[in-house]
Design a protein around this motif. Sequence first.
Motif, short mmCIF file in Angstrom:
data_model
loop_
_atom_site.label_atom_id
_atom_site.label_comp_id
_atom_site.label_asym_id
_atom_site.label_seq_id
_atom_site.Cartn_x
_atom_site.Cartn_y
_atom_site.Cartn_z
N UNK A 1 -20.58 93.40 -7.72
CA UNK A 1 -18.86 93.98 -7.80
C UNK A 1 -18.89 94.71 -6.91
N UNK A 2 -19.97 95.20 -5.61
CA UNK A 2 -20.04 96.00 -4.24
C UNK A 2 -19.15 95.43 -3.37
N UNK A 3 -19.29 93.75 -3.69
CA UNK A 3 -18.72 93.40 -2.54
C UNK A 3 -18.04 92.59 -2.71
N UNK A 4 -16.57 92.58 -3.64
CA UNK A 4 -15.73 92.32 -4.41
C UNK A 4 -14.89 90.62 -3.95
N UNK A 5 -15.05 89.52 -4.33
CA UNK A 5 -14.40 88.28 -3.46
C UNK A 5 -12.78 88.23 -4.27
N UNK A 6 -13.04 88.75 -5.66
CA UNK A 6 -11.42 88.84 -6.15
C UNK A 6 -10.47 89.77 -6.17
N UNK A 7 -11.31 90.68 -7.09
CA UNK A 7 -10.85 92.14 -7.23
C UNK A 7 -10.67 92.66 -6.33
N UNK A 8 -9.65 93.01 -5.77
CA UNK A 8 -9.88 94.11 -3.90
C UNK A 8 -9.22 94.87 -4.33
N UNK A 9 -9.70 95.98 -3.14
CA UNK A 9 -8.68 97.12 -3.13
C UNK A 9 -8.20 96.91 -1.84
N UNK A 10 -6.90 97.53 -1.71
CA UNK A 10 -5.74 98.45 -0.84
C UNK A 10 -5.89 99.39 -1.20
N UNK A 11 -6.83 99.66 -0.15
CA UNK A 11 -7.36 101.67 0.09
C UNK A 11 -5.54 102.37 -0.35
N UNK A 12 -5.18 103.29 -0.80
CA UNK A 12 -4.54 104.03 -1.13
C UNK A 12 -3.38 103.50 -1.73
N UNK A 13 -3.11 102.14 -1.82
CA UNK A 13 -2.00 101.45 -2.48
C UNK A 13 -2.65 101.37 -3.73
N UNK A 14 -3.53 100.24 -3.83
CA UNK A 14 -3.71 99.56 -5.19
C UNK A 14 -4.99 98.65 -5.49
N UNK A 15 -4.66 97.24 -5.89
CA UNK A 15 -5.58 96.24 -6.00
C UNK A 15 -4.93 95.06 -6.04
N UNK A 16 -5.27 94.14 -5.21
CA UNK A 16 -4.99 92.25 -4.85
C UNK A 16 -5.89 91.59 -6.25
N UNK A 17 -5.31 90.27 -6.51
CA UNK A 17 -5.92 89.57 -6.91
C UNK A 17 -6.20 88.33 -5.94
N UNK A 18 -7.36 87.76 -5.62
CA UNK A 18 -7.54 86.80 -5.12
C UNK A 18 -8.30 85.46 -5.44
N UNK A 19 -7.72 84.14 -4.92
CA UNK A 19 -8.86 83.25 -5.05
C UNK A 19 -9.56 83.07 -4.46
N UNK A 20 -10.31 82.50 -4.23
CA UNK A 20 -11.98 82.31 -3.57
C UNK A 20 -11.41 81.31 -2.92
N UNK A 21 -10.41 80.96 -2.42
CA UNK A 21 -10.29 79.80 -1.27
C UNK A 21 -9.35 80.70 -0.14
N UNK A 22 -8.96 82.16 -0.58
CA UNK A 22 -8.23 82.77 0.95
C UNK A 22 -7.45 82.60 0.67
N UNK A 23 -6.65 82.46 -0.93
CA UNK A 23 -5.24 82.66 -1.00
C UNK A 23 -4.21 83.55 -0.62
N UNK A 24 -5.20 85.29 -0.46
CA UNK A 24 -4.88 85.73 0.05
C UNK A 24 -6.00 86.83 1.34
N UNK A 25 -5.84 87.58 2.40
CA UNK A 25 -6.13 88.13 3.12
C UNK A 25 -6.78 89.33 2.51
N UNK A 26 -7.57 90.37 2.21
CA UNK A 26 -7.67 92.22 2.07
C UNK A 26 -7.57 92.39 3.35
N UNK A 27 -6.46 94.19 2.63
CA UNK A 27 -6.70 94.30 4.57
C UNK A 27 -8.30 95.60 3.80
N UNK A 28 -8.47 95.92 3.01
CA UNK A 28 -9.21 96.24 2.99
C UNK A 28 -10.02 96.09 1.61
N UNK A 29 -11.56 95.68 1.64
CA UNK A 29 -12.27 94.72 0.44
C UNK A 29 -13.06 96.11 -0.25
#
Length: 274
Positions: free
Chosen positions: A219-247
């Motif tokens: 949970x301290x290093x999430x791969x799927x449920x990512x925080x976009x600091x100051x904006x919100x959250x993003x759900x991604x696949x493990x295959x890199x469907x989306x690259x997080x700005x800030x995890x």
Amino acid sequence: MLSPGSTAPHAQAARILIVDDDPTLRYLLADQLRDDGYEVATARDGLEAIRRLEGGWPDLLIVDMMMPRMDGLTLAREIKNRADLPIIVLSAIDAGDSKADLLDEVAEDYVTKPYHYPELRARINRVLRRLGDRVPRQRLVLGSDLALELHRREAIVRGAPVALTPTESRLLYALAANLGRTVTTETLLARGWAETEDADPSYVWVTMRRLRQKIEADPNHPRHLLTMRGVGYRLVRADGTSVAVDESNDESDDQASGSGHEKRTPGGSEVAEP
């Protein structure tokens, strides 16, 4: 030019569930919608509709109010308890107060019988465009270690089913419907706590932290449920469907680990305020 049932080139047809005890109306409306490119299923009453929802979620429901066994209002309330699915009421009841109450509580729109199909089609398209979200079909696989079955309110984590609360399911639904894209904290707050007075972003922070504990291997290093600091959250696949700005964990995680006055969410969890 896109057909009414499409939202983008090569997009899947929007899925609509018609719930009405009038067989003539069900068949006629289903044929009209299919001719316009929608994927359509039907149910004779609320109980049959609930059974159909167990097999997968539509993008929108058209629901009659006066039905045997389970009426439309009871069905709509049950649906909203499970997920934030858009509902258009199609009813012979034309009382202004009833319309207002239904629109305020459970429905996105209200059409009076007998319906005029071009008008109903326009209202369907308007609701789908406004809401934007598409419901994931049955199982959404996010990696070898995680899949979501939101119609069952479950996550499959490393092969084992994990139960989700109604609020967790609603938030994951909003994220899954926007897979790979950031959903703002304000949007998630509205989806999860629409009926709660004075709801604040800490409710989202607490629920996201609880979800990470349920679905993430670390949970301290999430791969799927990512925080976009100051904006919100993003759900991604493990295959890199989306690259997080800030995890990194969001500001609430930092606050909750420090000192301060603690505030409880409606579910009883605590988050510290600075």
